[in-house]
Scaffold this active site. Structure first.
Site, short mmCIF file in Angstrom:
data_model
loop_
_atom_site.label_atom_id
_atom_site.label_comp_id
_atom_site.label_asym_id
_atom_site.label_seq_id
_atom_site.Cartn_x
_atom_site.Cartn_y
_atom_site.Cartn_z
N ASP A 61 4.76 0.47 11.89
CA ASP A 61 3.53 -0.36 11.58
C ASP A 61 3.26 -1.81 11.94
OD1 ASP A 61 3.07 2.21 10.40
OD2 ASP A 61 3.50 1.58 8.37
N CYS A 96 -3.96 13.22 12.89
CA CYS A 96 -4.61 12.18 12.76
C CYS A 96 -4.44 11.38 13.94
CB CYS A 96 -4.04 11.30 11.53
SG CYS A 96 -2.70 10.38 11.75
N ARG A 148 1.44 14.52 13.41
CA ARG A 148 2.00 14.32 11.96
C ARG A 148 2.00 15.40 11.02
NH1 ARG A 148 -0.56 8.91 9.33
NH2 ARG A 148 1.29 8.85 8.27
N LYS A 150 0.82 -1.31 -0.26
CA LYS A 150 0.13 -0.24 0.11
C LYS A 150 0.85 1.28 -0.07
CE LYS A 150 -1.51 1.60 4.11
NZ LYS A 150 -1.31 3.03 4.52
N ASN A 151 1.87 1.31 0.88
CA ASN A 151 2.72 2.65 1.20
C ASN A 151 3.49 2.88 0.10
OD1 ASN A 151 1.02 3.10 3.45
ND2 ASN A 151 2.60 2.44 4.80
C1 EPZ Z 1 4.75 6.64 6.19
O1 EPZ Z 1 4.00 7.87 6.81
C2 EPZ Z 1 3.88 5.50 6.32
N1 EPZ Z 1 2.66 6.06 5.29
C3 EPZ Z 1 3.13 5.27 7.76
O2 EPZ Z 1 2.33 4.07 7.59
C4 EPZ Z 1 4.14 4.92 8.34
O3 EPZ Z 1 3.69 4.61 9.89
C5 EPZ Z 1 5.32 5.98 8.55
O4 EPZ Z 1 5.78 6.43 7.26
C6 EPZ Z 1 6.37 5.66 9.46
O5 EPZ Z 1 7.08 4.46 8.81
C7 EPZ Z 1 2.84 6.07 4.33
O6 EPZ Z 1 3.75 5.58 3.65
C8 EPZ Z 1 1.71 6.43 3.52
P1 EPZ Z 1 6.99 9.99 8.54
P2 EPZ Z 1 4.65 9.30 6.89
O7 EPZ Z 1 6.81 11.19 7.51
O8 EPZ Z 1 5.61 9.41 5.64
C9 EPZ Z 1 7.26 13.27 11.65
C10 EPZ Z 1 0.35 2.69 7.96
O9 EPZ Z 1 -0.30 2.18 8.99
N2 EPZ Z 1 7.41 14.18 10.81
O10 EPZ Z 1 8.02 8.89 8.30
O11 EPZ Z 1 3.48 10.24 7.07
C11 EPZ Z 1 5.98 12.37 11.97
O12 EPZ Z 1 4.97 13.18 12.58
C12 EPZ Z 1 1.03 4.10 8.26
O13 EPZ Z 1 0.40 2.54 6.98
C13 EPZ Z 1 7.37 15.69 11.08
O14 EPZ Z 1 7.55 16.07 12.40
O15 EPZ Z 1 5.56 9.18 8.08
C14 EPZ Z 1 6.39 11.41 12.60
O16 EPZ Z 1 6.78 11.49 13.97
C15 EPZ Z 1 0.46 5.04 9.22
N3 EPZ Z 1 7.39 16.45 10.00
C16 EPZ Z 1 7.93 10.97 12.14
O17 EPZ Z 1 8.28 12.41 11.49
C17 EPZ Z 1 7.10 16.20 8.92
O18 EPZ Z 1 6.98 17.02 7.71
C18 EPZ Z 1 7.93 10.12 10.99
O19 EPZ Z 1 6.74 10.34 10.02
C19 EPZ Z 1 6.96 14.70 8.38
C20 EPZ Z 1 6.91 13.68 9.50
#
Ligand code: EPZ
Length: 422
Positions: free
Chosen positions: A308, A118, A123, A22-23
């Site tokens: 995840d 969310c 996030r 999916k991701n």
């Molecule tokens: C991706 O989310 C996945 N989603 C998530 O999958 C997964 O949990 C996550 O990566 C971590 O592996 C998709 O790929 C669609 P991040 P993403 O940016 O990209 C912080 C599932 O169940 N952050 O790596 O949104 C954020 O808040 C899910 O399939 C900032 O602070 O995750 C988090 O604490 C849910 N500022 C951390 O970084 C930003 O601009 C990592 O988030 C971006 C992120």
């Protein structure tokens, strides 16, 4: 609303095919916005999140033709006819922010609704925006939207992510393919979905080095062309179903599964006493012995233990022979499954980002509520091992990320059915 009814009935034996990720698919689809030629994605999963991304891309001018069973998606964006990603779609799915980089790179303009928080945490998307700014984007945040422009196009730049972000790395990587000059992304995410995106973009003519390491270098090109690309195996679906025989006992072949996609997770399963064998057809998982051993888990960016799979791992540890500690370091509010598992007889104490799980002999079926995608499947896993019937409500979360859950598990002997809402 549909619900899923599960009655624990002993060991599982058989085969489960693992779908495309999916991701990965959610970041490969927006890559269509980078080229006017067709992008053909094979091994696509059939999920509601993929349909949401299709709706969003169609609203921007993309034509999408799926094959009869939805596993091949042909996307073509001859022209981006609308540069605004509306709140109504973006609020449904945070991955919508991934259209920002490609639209900006191709046409020098994009307006995308800010996704907001969310259930699993705040996030923010600040890192997506800062990386694009490093490539010369001008951003204006107003009315809940980010209005981005790049007069004369994006230009290469260097950006070091202060924390690892999968989505921000993906957005920046796509944008950099059409920027003028060289872009260097430091402290980049190394997830298999990033490697898969880089592979697909390279097939479209992009020049990318270092995907899968923490430094990605992109030499911008004038245009990208069409390509055909098979979506990488879903490592989270793989890990989830590896836990089914781990929880219930039995022996299951996860077809298409590869250890390198889930190696940190495999180490923890083995520590718990689960047997894992890599075969040419996939991974075979077997539980020998009666109860699993307790293990401690800390979630980290890839190649560490994935956030995840934290909820699903907790379901396993609820019946371990001792006390396990799970530390969630990626999202600040990702233990919502804990109170639901407690309703099934689990003993879990959550303090901030740490959950202490004291294993019990047996879980008991109960009505429970899915709060997010991974939480919902953790409840199904727990239910497979529980005594009596569990009814999991709010399963629309599950349909975002798992196709044919009931079919896949019942093929291995599980007693599970979906009850359609009247
Ligand atoms: C991706 O989310 C996945 N989603 C998530 O999958 C997964 O949990 C996550 O990566 C971590 O592996 C998709 O790929 C669609 P991040 P993403 O940016 O990209 C912080 C599932 O169940 N952050 O790596 O949104 C954020 O808040 C899910 O399939 C900032 O602070 O995750 C988090 O604490 C849910 N500022 C951390 O970084 C930003 O601009 C990592 O988030 C971006 C992120």
């Amino acid at each position: 609303m549909d619900s899923i009814h599960v009655t624990g009935n002993g060991p599982l034996n058989g085969e489960i095919p693992i779908a495309g990720a999916k991701n990965a698919c959610l970041t490969l689809m927006p890559a269509t916005l980078l080229s006017d030629e067709p992008l053909i994605l094979t091994n696509a999963p059939r999920l509601s999140d993929i349909r949401t991304m299709s709706m969003l891309l169609e609203s921007l001018g993309c034509e999408i033709t799926p094959n009869a069973d939805g596993t091949v998606q042909e996307l073509r964006t001859a022209q981006i006819t609308n540069h605004k990603a509306e709140y109504d779609i973006v609020r449904k799915m945070r991955a919508s922010i991934l259209v920002l980089g490609p639209m900006l790179a191709r046409d020098g303009q994009a307006t995308v609704s800010l996704p907001g928080g969310c259930a699993i945490g705040a996030r923010p998307v600040d890192l997506h925006l800062r990386a694009l700014e490093a490539m010369g984007a001008e951003l204006d945040l107003r009315d809940g939207y980010v209005h981005a422009t790049a007069r004369g196009g994006l230009r290469g730049g260097t950006f070091e992510f202060p924390i690892v972000s999968v989505g921000a790395t993906e957005n920046a990587l796509m944008a950099a393919t059409l920027a003028k000059g060289t872009t260097v992304l430091k402290n980049a995410a190394r997830e298999p979905e990033i490697v898969d995106l880089a592979l697909c973009l390279s097939r479209m003519g992009a020049q990318i080095d270092g995907a899968g390491t923490d430094t990605i270098t992109v030499q911008g090109v004038d245009r990208l062309h069409g390509a055909t690309h098979a979506v990488v195996t879903d490592r989270i679906e793989l890990g989830t179903y590896m836990l089914a025989p781990a929880i219930c006992g039995g022996r299951v072949l996860l077809k298409g599964g590869r250890r390198d996609l889930v190696s940190a997770f495999c180490v923890k399963l083995e520590e718990a006493g689960i047997g894992i064998e890599e075969t040419p057809d996939g991974l075979v998982v077997e539980r020998k012995g009666n109860r699993v051993r307790p293990v401690n888990v800390v979630t980290e960016p890839f190649p560490g233990f994935p956030t995840d799979l934290q909820a699903q791992m907790m379901a396993l540890l609820c019946t371990a022979d001792g006390t396990s500690v799970l530390e969630e370091r990626i999202f600040e509010n990702r233990f919502m499954h804990a109170p639901e598992l407690t309703r099934m007889g689990a003993r879990i104490d959550v303090q901030g980002g740490t959950a202490t799980v004291q294993g019990v002999d047996r879980l008991r079926g109960a009505p429970v509520m899915a709060t997010d995608l991974r939480a919902s499947v953790s409840l199904i896993l727990a239910a497979l091992a529980a005594e009596g019937e569990t009814v999991v409500n709010r399963v629309y979360h599950l349909d975002r990320g798992y196709e044919q859950v009931e079919q896949k598990l019942s093929a291995c002997g599980a007693k599970i059915e979906r009850v359609k809402a009247a």
